[in-house]
Design an enzyme around this catalytic site. Structure first.
Site, PDB file in Angstrom:
ATOM      1  N   GLY A  54      27.894  34.798  31.371  1.00  0.00           N
ATOM      2  CA  GLY A  54      28.684  33.674  30.513  1.00  0.00           C
ATOM      3  C   GLY A  54      28.351  33.848  29.099  1.00  0.00           C
ATOM      4  O   GLY A  54      27.472  34.458  28.637  1.00  0.00           O
ATOM      5  N   CYS A  81      23.330  39.284  33.431  1.00  0.00           N
ATOM      6  CA  CYS A  81      23.362  38.798  32.159  1.00  0.00           C
ATOM      7  C   CYS A  81      22.889  37.472  31.840  1.00  0.00           C
ATOM      8  O   CYS A  81      21.868  37.002  31.885  1.00  0.00           O
ATOM      9  CB  CYS A  81      24.916  39.165  31.625  1.00  0.00           C
ATOM     10  SG  CYS A  81      24.812  39.143  30.091  1.00  0.00           S
ATOM     11  N   GLU A 170      29.384  45.166  37.324  1.00  0.00           N
ATOM     12  CA  GLU A 170      30.642  45.040  37.884  1.00  0.00           C
ATOM     13  C   GLU A 170      31.534  45.948  37.131  1.00  0.00           C
ATOM     14  O   GLU A 170      32.805  46.219  37.692  1.00  0.00           O
ATOM     15  CB  GLU A 170      30.856  43.601  37.980  1.00  0.00           C
ATOM     16  CG  GLU A 170      31.189  43.011  36.575  1.00  0.00           C
ATOM     17  CD  GLU A 170      29.906  42.302  36.200  1.00  0.00           C
ATOM     18  OE1 GLU A 170      28.984  43.081  36.314  1.00  0.00           O
ATOM     19  OE2 GLU A 170      30.051  41.291  35.278  1.00  0.00           O
ATOM     20  N   GLY A 223      61.989  41.552  43.616  1.00  0.00           N
ATOM     21  CA  GLY A 223      62.092  42.676  44.196  1.00  0.00           C
ATOM     22  C   GLY A 223      61.063  43.576  43.928  1.00  0.00           C
ATOM     23  O   GLY A 223      60.911  44.723  44.329  1.00  0.00           O
ATOM     24  N   ASP A 226      54.966  42.285  42.974  1.00  0.00           N
ATOM     25  CA  ASP A 226      54.067  41.060  42.933  1.00  0.00           C
ATOM     26  C   ASP A 226      54.969  39.820  43.894  1.00  0.00           C
ATOM     27  O   ASP A 226      54.505  39.108  44.641  1.00  0.00           O
ATOM     28  CB  ASP A 226      53.700  40.435  41.538  1.00  0.00           C
ATOM     29  CG  ASP A 226      53.239  41.707  40.915  1.00  0.00           C
ATOM     30  OD1 ASP A 226      52.692  42.689  41.536  1.00  0.00           O
ATOM     31  OD2 ASP A 226      52.878  41.558  39.503  1.00  0.00           O
ATOM     32  N   SER A 228      57.507  40.131  45.859  1.00  0.00           N
ATOM     33  CA  SER A 228      57.553  40.489  46.946  1.00  0.00           C
ATOM     34  C   SER A 228      56.431  40.202  47.969  1.00  0.00           C
ATOM     35  O   SER A 228      56.653  39.454  49.062  1.00  0.00           O
ATOM     36  CB  SER A 228      57.928  42.026  47.388  1.00  0.00           C
ATOM     37  OG  SER A 228      59.330  42.163  46.458  1.00  0.00           O
ATOM     38  N   LYS A 368      46.099  44.374  41.144  1.00  0.00           N
ATOM     39  CA  LYS A 368      47.408  45.140  41.637  1.00  0.00           C
ATOM     40  C   LYS A 368      47.092  46.039  42.858  1.00  0.00           C
ATOM     41  O   LYS A 368      47.989  45.909  43.757  1.00  0.00           O
ATOM     42  CB  LYS A 368      47.981  45.906  40.488  1.00  0.00           C
ATOM     43  CG  LYS A 368      49.356  46.467  40.720  1.00  0.00           C
ATOM     44  CD  LYS A 368      50.200  45.511  40.111  1.00  0.00           C
ATOM     45  CE  LYS A 368      51.747  45.780  40.434  1.00  0.00           C
ATOM     46  NZ  LYS A 368      52.614  44.835  39.805  1.00  0.00           N
TER      47      LYS A 368
END
Ligand code: XMP
Length: 512
Positions: A54, A81, A170, A223, A226, A228, A368
């Site tokens: 943070g 962190c 990460e 179409g 995302d 769809s 994605k």
């Protein structure tokens, strides 16, 4: 209840990235506000707690602080962190205000055995981004690893199973960070690989049902991947309470509108409202050659058409959107910051604020590639989930100059050949994008004995991770030859094919 890791969010831009890494371990995680009471956390029976990073300093009066009792739940804790500084601050260590941020790559040297470092070398590259640092250990803690700037880059209290990392495991700039996270999740917390996309679907479906209740939902279906996947997921949850609005702006690729209507309307049996606004879009675009004006006209017309369509769709409380996590975070304008790595391409400028809907965004926490997996789990075909990106303004930004019906036909036919050949030769799914562009210049050619004077088609094929930068793809000559021959022979109105060999930057992927 799901076996899970709780992540307490102290405002880091990487909190969702931590959650994603835990999902990659096939373990479920829940992100909770930093000050969630320990007794609430206990109810979830987590196998471990991660304190995120943070931007604050533990000495700020407003600094986010957790419930101190989290350290006595008997559950392993990993501070990252700022999370490490919280551990130091709460358990009696000393934190010093950093005069300047330590930012960027560092080398970590492991000095002491730790379950966190099982299977890892004694030295590794790590990514730092912190101001304050721990200078005196709390009682019970021992130092595990150091960096150039810190004697306490990794610390642990094995008895209480509390661990702290000064750096960010990460992000991709800590190449072995995933092993560290796996060691925490599997070895220290004892989680198994039990979290699957199927479970994700079950849970997401449940959450959508709770949020939506008996109300109705509207979704703008383009179409693309995302919208769809969002449509398939929401439809699974609430069936006919969902209405998808699909606008044909006249700028779609060949067969696209039929394919979308077939898949969602017929196969999935969704309520699909088809709005054919081609004529309106093309009329407004007539004679417009300036790329920015084209985009503005298309964006504006879309909003108008969509708004009118929602009225026809009947009363709905929710508007669903296929927003992904990279669309949500703001990229951090510091060169080399890993957060900018997860920012994907820009998106079309949303819907107007005056539309009175509550938002339903079931993909908001996903990246994605996870959305693609989710789409597969929901039974969407590969052509949809692995589809290449296609810009909102459609073929209009791939026809330089005036957009006419004739030019659209030429581009559609050329583009279909490109897509077909790329698919046949196994290139289509390997690269970021491959498409045709119509150049409004004519050149002389000869067909049989006849002189031609026709348009030029440019072929664009690029490799990219996120659309922010791109390299042109060195496609094999025989494939290029086939594409070129087919376009020139089969598409009336095109007699020359060129290849775009520019990278981004300085060129962009789309031509307008
Ligand atoms: P550029 O041309 O800026 O494109 O290098 C980067 C990526 O974004 C896509 N793109 C768009 N996507 N709406 C979208 O949803 C748009 O207006 C738009 N413009 C470009 C482009 O296809 C490429 O993948």
């Amino acid at each position: 209840m799901n076996e899970q890791i709780v992540i307490l969010d102290f405002g880091s831009q990487y909190t969702q990235v931590i959650a994603r890494r835990i999902r990659e371990c096939a373990v479920y995680s829940t992100i909770l506000p930093f000050d969630t009471p320990a007794k609430e956390i206990k109810k979830l029976a987590p196998k471990g707690i991660i304190l995120s990073g943070g931007p604050a300093s533990v000495y700020d009066s407003e600094a986010p602080k957790p419930d101190r009792k989290i350290f006595s739940l008997g559950v392993p804790v990993l501070g990252i962190c700022y999370g490490l500084q919280v551990i130091g601050h709460f358990l009696g260590g000393k934190i010093e205000r950093g005069l300047k941020r330590e930012f960027g790559k560092g080398t970590l040297r492991v000095k002491k055995a730790s379950p966190l470092f099982r299977g890892l070398a004694k030295s590794m590259q790590v990514w730092n981004s912190h101001g304050d640092k721990l200078t005196q250990l709390p009682k019970g803690f021992t130092p595990v690893a150091v960096t150039e700037n810190s004697d306490f880059a990794v610390v642990q209290d094995l008895k209480r199973q509390i661990f702290g990392l000064q750096f960010h495991p990460e992000v991709v700039h800590t190449p072995k960070g995933m092993t560290l996270i796996q060691n925490f999740v599997y070895r220290i917390c004892g989680c198994g690989k039990r979290w699957t996309m199927r479970k994700y679907v079950e849970q997401a479906v449940e959450e959508i049902r709770v949020q939506v209740g008996d109300e109705r939902v509207i979704l703008g279906l383009s179409g693309g991947v995302d919208s769809s996947v969002a449509a398939a997921l929401i439809h699974k949850a609430i069936g006919k309470q969902l209405t998808c609005i699909f606008v044909n702006n006249g700028l779609l690729r060949a067969n696209e509108d039929t394919a979308v209507r077939e898949l969602f309307g017929r196969n999935f049996d969704m309520r699909l409202q088809y709005e054919n606004a081609s004529a309106e879009f093309l009329k407004k675009l007539k004679g417009v050659t300036n790329p920015e004006r084209k985009r503005k006209i298309i964006g504006g017309t879309f909003i108008k058409v969509f708004q009118a369509a929602t009225k026809r769709a009947g009363k709905a409380k929710f508007l669903a959107q296929g927003t992904l996590y990279p669309d949500v975070i703001e990229s951090v304008p510091i060169a080399g910051n890993p957060a900018s790595m997860i920012k994907s391409h820009h998106n079309v400028g949303g819907l107007p604020k005056n539309m009175k809907f509550e938002l339903l965004e079931p993909l908001k926490c996903l990246f994605k590639d996870e959305v693609r997996l989710l789409g597969e789990e929901l039974g969407l075909p590969k052509e949809v989930v692995q589809r290449q990106p296609f810009p909102g303004p459609g073929l209009a930004v791939r026809i330089l100059g005036d957009v006419t019906r004739e030019r659209l036909r030429i581009l559609r036919e050329s583009d279909s050949i490109v897509v077909e050949e790329m698919k046949n030769n196994d290139w289509y799914y390997k690269i970021w994008q491959s498409f045709a562009v119509l150049l409004p210049i004519r050149s002389v050619g000869v067909m049989g004995d006849v002189r031609t004077y026709e348009y030029t088609i440019a072929l664009r094929a690029v490799e990219s991770k996120d659309g922010m930068t791109a390299d042109w793809v060195k496609l094999p000559y025989d494939l290029l030859e086939r594409i070129s021959n087919r376009i020139i022979n089969e598409v009336k109105g095109a007699n020359r094919v060129c290849m775009d060999i520019s990278s981004k930057p300085p060129a962009t992927i789309e031509w307008e």
